[in-house]
Scaffold this motif. Sequence first.
Motif, PDB file in Angstrom:
ATOM      1  N   PHE A  74     -17.188 -14.786  12.392  1.00 37.60           N
ATOM      2  CA  PHE A  74     -18.972 -14.659  12.501  1.00 37.60           C
ATOM      3  C   PHE A  74     -19.119 -14.467  11.277  1.00 37.60           C
ATOM      4  O   PHE A  74     -18.824 -14.398  10.253  1.00 37.60           O
ATOM      5  N   GLN A  75     -20.514 -14.954  11.004  1.00 35.14           N
ATOM      6  CA  GLN A  75     -21.240 -15.146   9.745  1.00 35.14           C
ATOM      7  C   GLN A  75     -22.825 -14.717   9.630  1.00 35.14           C
ATOM      8  O   GLN A  75     -23.169 -14.695  10.895  1.00 35.14           O
ATOM      9  N   THR A  76     -23.201 -14.622   8.629  1.00 34.29           N
ATOM     10  CA  THR A  76     -24.676 -14.236   8.488  1.00 34.29           C
ATOM     11  C   THR A  76     -25.460 -15.438   7.356  1.00 34.29           C
ATOM     12  O   THR A  76     -24.710 -16.057   6.851  1.00 34.29           O
ATOM     13  N   ASP A  77     -26.604 -15.113   7.481  1.00 33.76           N
ATOM     14  CA  ASP A  77     -27.507 -15.948   6.638  1.00 33.76           C
ATOM     15  C   ASP A  77     -27.913 -15.190   5.281  1.00 33.76           C
ATOM     16  O   ASP A  77     -27.267 -14.290   4.995  1.00 33.76           O
ATOM     17  N   MET A  78     -28.727 -15.825   4.463  1.00 31.61           N
ATOM     18  CA  MET A  78     -29.019 -15.347   3.106  1.00 31.61           C
ATOM     19  C   MET A  78     -29.518 -13.983   3.188  1.00 31.61           C
ATOM     20  O   MET A  78     -29.626 -13.395   2.086  1.00 31.61           O
ATOM     21  N   ASP A  79     -30.048 -13.387   4.313  1.00 31.48           N
ATOM     22  CA  ASP A  79     -30.474 -12.066   4.240  1.00 31.48           C
ATOM     23  C   ASP A  79     -29.198 -11.091   4.585  1.00 31.48           C
ATOM     24  O   ASP A  79     -29.709  -9.898   4.649  1.00 31.48           O
ATOM     25  N   GLY A  80     -28.287 -11.542   5.056  1.00 27.39           N
ATOM     26  CA  GLY A  80     -27.294 -10.454   5.354  1.00 27.39           C
ATOM     27  C   GLY A  80     -27.502  -9.972   6.923  1.00 27.39           C
ATOM     28  O   GLY A  80     -28.471  -9.975   7.554  1.00 27.39           O
ATOM     29  N   ALA A  81     -26.656  -8.950   7.388  1.00 27.60           N
ATOM     30  CA  ALA A  81     -26.909  -8.458   8.939  1.00 27.60           C
ATOM     31  C   ALA A  81     -26.119  -7.160   8.851  1.00 27.60           C
ATOM     32  O   ALA A  81     -25.140  -6.910   8.134  1.00 27.60           O
ATOM     33  N   VAL A  82     -26.728  -6.547   9.948  1.00 29.05           N
ATOM     34  CA  VAL A  82     -26.051  -5.189  10.129  1.00 29.05           C
ATOM     35  C   VAL A  82     -25.856  -5.050  11.834  1.00 29.05           C
ATOM     36  O   VAL A  82     -26.632  -5.700  12.361  1.00 29.05           O
ATOM     37  N   MET A  83     -24.590  -4.920  12.113  1.00 26.32           N
ATOM     38  CA  MET A  83     -24.332  -4.887  13.830  1.00 26.32           C
ATOM     39  C   MET A  83     -23.537  -3.565  14.058  1.00 26.32           C
ATOM     40  O   MET A  83     -22.796  -3.056  13.175  1.00 26.32           O
ATOM     41  N   TYR A  84     -23.450  -3.338  15.127  1.00 27.28           N
ATOM     42  CA  TYR A  84     -22.660  -2.109  15.737  1.00 27.28           C
ATOM     43  C   TYR A  84     -21.523  -3.109  16.581  1.00 27.28           C
ATOM     44  O   TYR A  84     -21.608  -4.117  16.921  1.00 27.28           O
ATOM     45  N   CYS A  85     -20.275  -2.303  16.508  1.00 23.20           N
ATOM     46  CA  CYS A  85     -19.042  -2.815  17.022  1.00 23.20           C
ATOM     47  C   CYS A  85     -18.627  -1.581  17.965  1.00 23.20           C
ATOM     48  O   CYS A  85     -18.067  -0.739  17.388  1.00 23.20           O
ATOM     49  N   PHE A  86     -18.777  -1.814  19.206  1.00 20.13           N
ATOM     50  CA  PHE A  86     -18.287  -0.860  20.541  1.00 20.13           C
ATOM     51  C   PHE A  86     -16.860  -1.716  20.955  1.00 20.13           C
ATOM     52  O   PHE A  86     -16.940  -2.555  21.300  1.00 20.13           O
ATOM     53  N   SER A  87     -15.971  -0.610  21.037  1.00 20.92           N
ATOM     54  CA  SER A  87     -14.545  -1.277  21.486  1.00 20.92           C
ATOM     55  C   SER A  87     -13.656  -0.272  22.008  1.00 20.92           C
ATOM     56  O   SER A  87     -13.816   0.858  21.866  1.00 20.92           O
ATOM     57  N   SER A  88     -12.514  -1.011  22.542  1.00 20.55           N
ATOM     58  CA  SER A  88     -11.243   0.051  22.898  1.00 20.55           C
ATOM     59  C   SER A  88     -10.915   0.302  21.455  1.00 20.55           C
ATOM     60  O   SER A  88     -11.219  -0.207  20.442  1.00 20.55           O
ATOM     61  N   CYS A  89      -9.747   1.115  21.232  1.00 14.56           N
ATOM     62  CA  CYS A  89      -8.992   1.555  20.282  1.00 14.56           C
ATOM     63  C   CYS A  89      -8.784   0.569  19.398  1.00 14.56           C
ATOM     64  O   CYS A  89      -8.482  -0.536  19.781  1.00 14.56           O
ATOM     65  N   ALA A  90      -9.331   0.595  17.999  1.00 15.27           N
ATOM     66  CA  ALA A  90      -9.163  -0.168  16.997  1.00 15.27           C
ATOM     67  C   ALA A  90      -7.790  -0.190  16.428  1.00 15.27           C
ATOM     68  O   ALA A  90      -7.691   0.966  15.866  1.00 15.27           O
ATOM     69  N   ARG A  91      -7.046  -1.241  16.190  1.00 14.45           N
ATOM     70  CA  ARG A  91      -5.623  -1.116  15.229  1.00 14.45           C
ATOM     71  C   ARG A  91      -5.952  -2.335  14.408  1.00 14.45           C
ATOM     72  O   ARG A  91      -5.141  -3.318  14.711  1.00 14.45           O
ATOM     73  N   ASP A  92      -6.834  -2.102  13.365  1.00 18.01           N
ATOM     74  CA  ASP A  92      -7.249  -3.613  12.477  1.00 18.01           C
ATOM     75  C   ASP A  92      -6.047  -3.809  11.980  1.00 18.01           C
ATOM     76  O   ASP A  92      -6.157  -4.986  11.911  1.00 18.01           O
ATOM     77  N   LEU A  93      -4.785  -3.186  11.656  1.00 15.72           N
ATOM     78  CA  LEU A  93      -3.734  -3.747  10.752  1.00 15.72           C
ATOM     79  C   LEU A  93      -3.146  -4.614  11.552  1.00 15.72           C
ATOM     80  O   LEU A  93      -2.129  -5.339  11.124  1.00 15.72           O
TER      81      LEU A  93
END
Length: 186
Positions: free
Chosen positions: A144-163
């Motif tokens: 995902f990507q945003t435009d010239m104004d930037g963006a803020v969003m929530y991310c709700f999920s099951s357990c995150a194992r980012d690595l």
Amino acid sequence: MIKRSEYLRVRQIAADMIEKAGIAITQEEIEQMQVVDLGLGRLAIEGVQVVTFFNTQRVCAKVIALLPNQTEPEHWHPAVGDDPGKEETIRVIKGNVYFYTEGEDNQKYGFIPEGKEDCYTVRHETVLKPTDQITLMPGEKHWFQTDMDGAVMYCFSSCARDLKDQFTDPAIDRDTVIVDDEEVIK
Ligand code: ZN
């Protein structure tokens, strides 16, 4: 690799964006913010800023800030042990988000970061505005990507194992390294 000065600068920009979006965060949460360059060293183009509110074995809540025109690269959340992989819902709070998943290539508003055509393979575009949300199932490729104004969003999920997240771009390393400015000069 991100220089500490760059980390602190971008962290403050993202914190201001989150607060302007009406989401209250603590100083401690700001200090724990992840500024993720994915090892690519071009944070303004490909990267993401993440504040984690909590991440238990079952549930995770984060707020994500994207800088103007910044792209979170294509990735998916694989199975890890007994966990079938992270299911996540992104809900936009402020700004426009161009979200890409599998399906017909209908890209209209977003762009593929230059020189990275091979690393962005799913191109079905969904434009998300504040209150819009999208749910990704485990293993589903997305970016995902945003435009010239930037963006803020929530991310709700099951357990995150980012690595453990998997990225299409073989150059990516999810574990961001922050170095002191003096070390870079050496
Ligand atoms: Zn994801």
